[in-house]
Motif scaffolding. Structure first.
Motif, PDB file in Angstrom:
ATOM      1  N   THR A 128       0.851  -1.186   0.000  1.00  0.00           N
ATOM      2  CA  THR A 128       0.000   0.000   0.000  1.00  0.00           C
ATOM      3  C   THR A 128       0.887   1.237   0.000  1.00  0.00           C
ATOM      4  O   THR A 128       2.059   1.161   0.384  1.00  0.00           O
ATOM      5  N   PRO A 129       0.390   2.386  -0.430  1.00  0.00           N
ATOM      6  CA  PRO A 129       1.178   3.607  -0.284  1.00  0.00           C
ATOM      7  C   PRO A 129       1.663   3.762   1.154  1.00  0.00           C
ATOM      8  O   PRO A 129       0.920   3.501   2.101  1.00  0.00           O
ATOM      9  N   LEU A 130       2.920   4.169   1.292  1.00  0.00           N
ATOM     10  CA  LEU A 130       3.565   4.257   2.598  1.00  0.00           C
ATOM     11  C   LEU A 130       3.995   5.696   2.862  1.00  0.00           C
ATOM     12  O   LEU A 130       4.733   6.283   2.070  1.00  0.00           O
ATOM     13  N   LEU A 131       3.513   6.265   3.973  1.00  0.00           N
ATOM     14  CA  LEU A 131       3.931   7.602   4.383  1.00  0.00           C
ATOM     15  C   LEU A 131       4.901   7.461   5.546  1.00  0.00           C
ATOM     16  O   LEU A 131       4.522   7.005   6.631  1.00  0.00           O
ATOM     17  N   THR A 242       7.664  14.394   0.122  1.00  0.00           N
ATOM     18  CA  THR A 242       8.182  14.012  -1.189  1.00  0.00           C
ATOM     19  C   THR A 242       7.444  12.759  -1.642  1.00  0.00           C
ATOM     20  O   THR A 242       7.420  11.750  -0.933  1.00  0.00           O
ATOM     21  N   LEU A 243       6.839  12.823  -2.819  1.00  0.00           N
ATOM     22  CA  LEU A 243       6.015  11.738  -3.361  1.00  0.00           C
ATOM     23  C   LEU A 243       6.761  11.048  -4.495  1.00  0.00           C
ATOM     24  O   LEU A 243       7.197  11.705  -5.448  1.00  0.00           O
ATOM     25  N   VAL A 244       6.901   9.718  -4.404  1.00  0.00           N
ATOM     26  CA  VAL A 244       7.625   8.974  -5.428  1.00  0.00           C
ATOM     27  C   VAL A 244       7.012   7.585  -5.589  1.00  0.00           C
ATOM     28  O   VAL A 244       6.384   7.054  -4.683  1.00  0.00           O
ATOM     29  N   GLY A 245       7.239   6.996  -6.754  1.00  0.00           N
ATOM     30  CA  GLY A 245       6.964   5.581  -6.927  1.00  0.00           C
ATOM     31  C   GLY A 245       8.096   4.797  -6.295  1.00  0.00           C
ATOM     32  O   GLY A 245       9.236   5.249  -6.269  1.00  0.00           O
ATOM     33  N   SER A 246       7.790   3.624  -5.767  1.00  0.00           N
ATOM     34  CA  SER A 246       8.827   2.862  -5.065  1.00  0.00           C
ATOM     35  C   SER A 246       9.665   1.997  -5.993  1.00  0.00           C
ATOM     36  O   SER A 246      10.585   1.328  -5.556  1.00  0.00           O
ATOM     37  N   ARG A 247       9.357   2.011  -7.265  1.00  0.00           N
ATOM     38  CA  ARG A 247      10.178   1.354  -8.272  1.00  0.00           C
ATOM     39  C   ARG A 247      10.216   2.230  -9.511  1.00  0.00           C
ATOM     40  O   ARG A 247       9.316   3.022  -9.768  1.00  0.00           O
ATOM     41  N   ALA A 268      15.892  12.103   3.829  1.00  0.00           N
ATOM     42  CA  ALA A 268      15.055  13.280   3.569  1.00  0.00           C
ATOM     43  C   ALA A 268      14.794  14.057   4.853  1.00  0.00           C
ATOM     44  O   ALA A 268      14.690  13.478   5.935  1.00  0.00           O
ATOM     45  N   ASN A 269      14.692  15.368   4.722  1.00  0.00           N
ATOM     46  CA  ASN A 269      14.407  16.214   5.881  1.00  0.00           C
ATOM     47  C   ASN A 269      12.936  16.154   6.271  1.00  0.00           C
ATOM     48  O   ASN A 269      12.592  16.270   7.442  1.00  0.00           O
ATOM     49  N   GLY A 270      12.063  16.018   5.278  1.00  0.00           N
ATOM     50  CA  GLY A 270      10.628  15.978   5.547  1.00  0.00           C
ATOM     51  C   GLY A 270      10.060  14.592   5.359  1.00  0.00           C
ATOM     52  O   GLY A 270      10.769  13.582   5.367  1.00  0.00           O
ATOM     53  N   ASN A 271       8.755  14.524   5.182  1.00  0.00           N
ATOM     54  CA  ASN A 271       8.074  13.249   5.014  1.00  0.00           C
ATOM     55  C   ASN A 271       8.323  12.686   3.617  1.00  0.00           C
ATOM     56  O   ASN A 271       8.590  13.431   2.666  1.00  0.00           O
ATOM     57  N   VAL A 272       8.212  11.371   3.508  1.00  0.00           N
ATOM     58  CA  VAL A 272       8.345  10.703   2.215  1.00  0.00           C
ATOM     59  C   VAL A 272       7.156   9.772   2.022  1.00  0.00           C
ATOM     60  O   VAL A 272       6.833   8.984   2.913  1.00  0.00           O
ATOM     61  N   MET A 273       6.506   9.857   0.869  1.00  0.00           N
ATOM     62  CA  MET A 273       5.407   8.960   0.553  1.00  0.00           C
ATOM     63  C   MET A 273       5.792   8.109  -0.645  1.00  0.00           C
ATOM     64  O   MET A 273       6.085   8.628  -1.731  1.00  0.00           O
ATOM     65  N   LEU A 274       5.830   6.803  -0.447  1.00  0.00           N
ATOM     66  CA  LEU A 274       6.175   5.848  -1.486  1.00  0.00           C
ATOM     67  C   LEU A 274       4.924   5.138  -1.980  1.00  0.00           C
ATOM     68  O   LEU A 274       4.134   4.649  -1.168  1.00  0.00           O
ATOM     69  N   VAL A 275       4.756   5.067  -3.286  1.00  0.00           N
ATOM     70  CA  VAL A 275       3.624   4.355  -3.877  1.00  0.00           C
ATOM     71  C   VAL A 275       4.170   3.138  -4.593  1.00  0.00           C
ATOM     72  O   VAL A 275       4.968   3.254  -5.538  1.00  0.00           O
ATOM     73  N   PRO A 276       3.787   1.914  -4.172  1.00  0.00           N
ATOM     74  CA  PRO A 276       4.327   0.697  -4.785  1.00  0.00           C
ATOM     75  C   PRO A 276       3.691   0.425  -6.142  1.00  0.00           C
ATOM     76  O   PRO A 276       2.639   0.987  -6.474  1.00  0.00           O
ATOM     77  N   PRO A 277       4.309  -0.449  -6.912  1.00  0.00           N
ATOM     78  CA  PRO A 277       3.708  -0.827  -8.205  1.00  0.00           C
ATOM     79  C   PRO A 277       2.349  -1.467  -7.995  1.00  0.00           C
ATOM     80  O   PRO A 277       2.089  -2.098  -6.960  1.00  0.00           O
TER      81      PRO A 277
END
Length: 281
Positions: A128-131, A242-247, A268-277
């Motif tokens: 799932t998307p991870l914050l 920061t929003l990114v895909g995880s792959r 990262a200094n702030g939060n990171v949100m990873l969205v998996p495939p």
């Protein structure tokens, strides 16, 4: 929408749970139910004399439950035993969570670090998307570094399918966002996009979609090491997340493949949100 909020009952985890602004941001993006999860590690023996770890954790979660219910969410609590990242991921998958949230600094009395191995392992394996919620370091009473979770977004893309899927998260993040910076990193060994595809034009097209939703946007093309350049953009624009895909494009060993996403989570200094495939049947 449901969210999993993982806690090791540390002061850092408490900062995430008791931040009214952060909870309000989750509400704005459509989260209605929060599942509080705490994991007793497998190497902590249930039979230790005089200590009932599960009971102590359920009692601690009760106070957190009251805070989150007071913010208007439905709440479920889970006290489980096992490997933290595997149990957190498993619960998120079982309940059909739309988001998993973990603090990025924390050490419980049981030596169970939520950040460190657990956050890194979740960044590799989450379904799932991870914050990853950045908490102040080296302080006894930490607070969130960026209380407004999604107000200023930094979106990094290599134009891969997974990066496109990460961009789709703006369909709900936009309700809590005000501005977005869109970044593409060219690498020295990058053979480039297929002929006829212009990264500036592609970023402009994405920016146009966000502008239609009322977000102030900027675009930037950078060149160099992907993780270094994304972190440099973060330092320059100071996004809340920061929003990114995880792959990304594995053939290039470039944006957001393995070590790069881990770099972002760790540095990262702030939060990171990873969205998996997207998972295939």
């Amino acid at each position: 929408m449901k969210a999993v909020l993982a806690t090791d009952l540390s002061a850092a985890s408490e900062a995430t749970i008791e931040n009214e602004t952060g909870l309000a941001c989750l509400g704005r993006i459509g989260i209605e139910e929060i599942n509080l999860v705490t994991v007793v590690p497998s190497n902590v023996h249930a039979g230790m004399p005089g200590i009932d770890f599960e009971k102590r954790r359920r009692k601690a979660l009760g106070r957190y439950e009251q805070v989150i219910e007071g913010a208007g969410f439905d709440v479920e609590t889970h006290v489980v035993r096992g490997t933290p990242h595997r149990r957190i991921r498993g619960i998120a998958e079982t309940i059909g969570a739309s988001l998993t949230v973990v603090g990025s600094r924390g050490k419980s009395p049981l030596e169970n670090r939520v950040i460190g191995s657990t956050a890194r392992n979740l960044s590799r394996t989450t379904v799932t998307p991870l914050l990853v919620n950045r908490i102040e370091r080296e302080t006894d009473e930490p607070s969130m570094v960026r209380k407004h979770l999604f107000q200023r977004m930094l979106y990094a893309t290599d134009f891969s399918k997974n990066a496109e899927q990460a961009f789709e998260a703006f369909s709900y993040l936009r309700h809590a966002a005000q501005e977005a910076t869109l970044v593409h990193v060219k690498t020295p060994k990058d053979p480039g996009l297929p002929e006829g595809e212009d990264p500036e034009a592609q970023l402009a097209e994405l920016a146009g979609q966000l502008q239609e939703w009322g977000l102030e946007t900027r675009t930037e093309i950078r060149q160099g090491d992907p993780s270094d350049e994304i972190l440099a953009a973060e330092a320059e624009y100071e996004p809340t997340t920061t929003l990114v895909g995880s792959r990304g494009h594995s053939r290039l060993r470039r944006l957001l493949l393995g070590s790069v996403s881990e770099d972002l989570v760790a540095r990262a200094n702030g939060n990171v949100m990873l969205v998996p495939p997207e998972r295939t049947a």
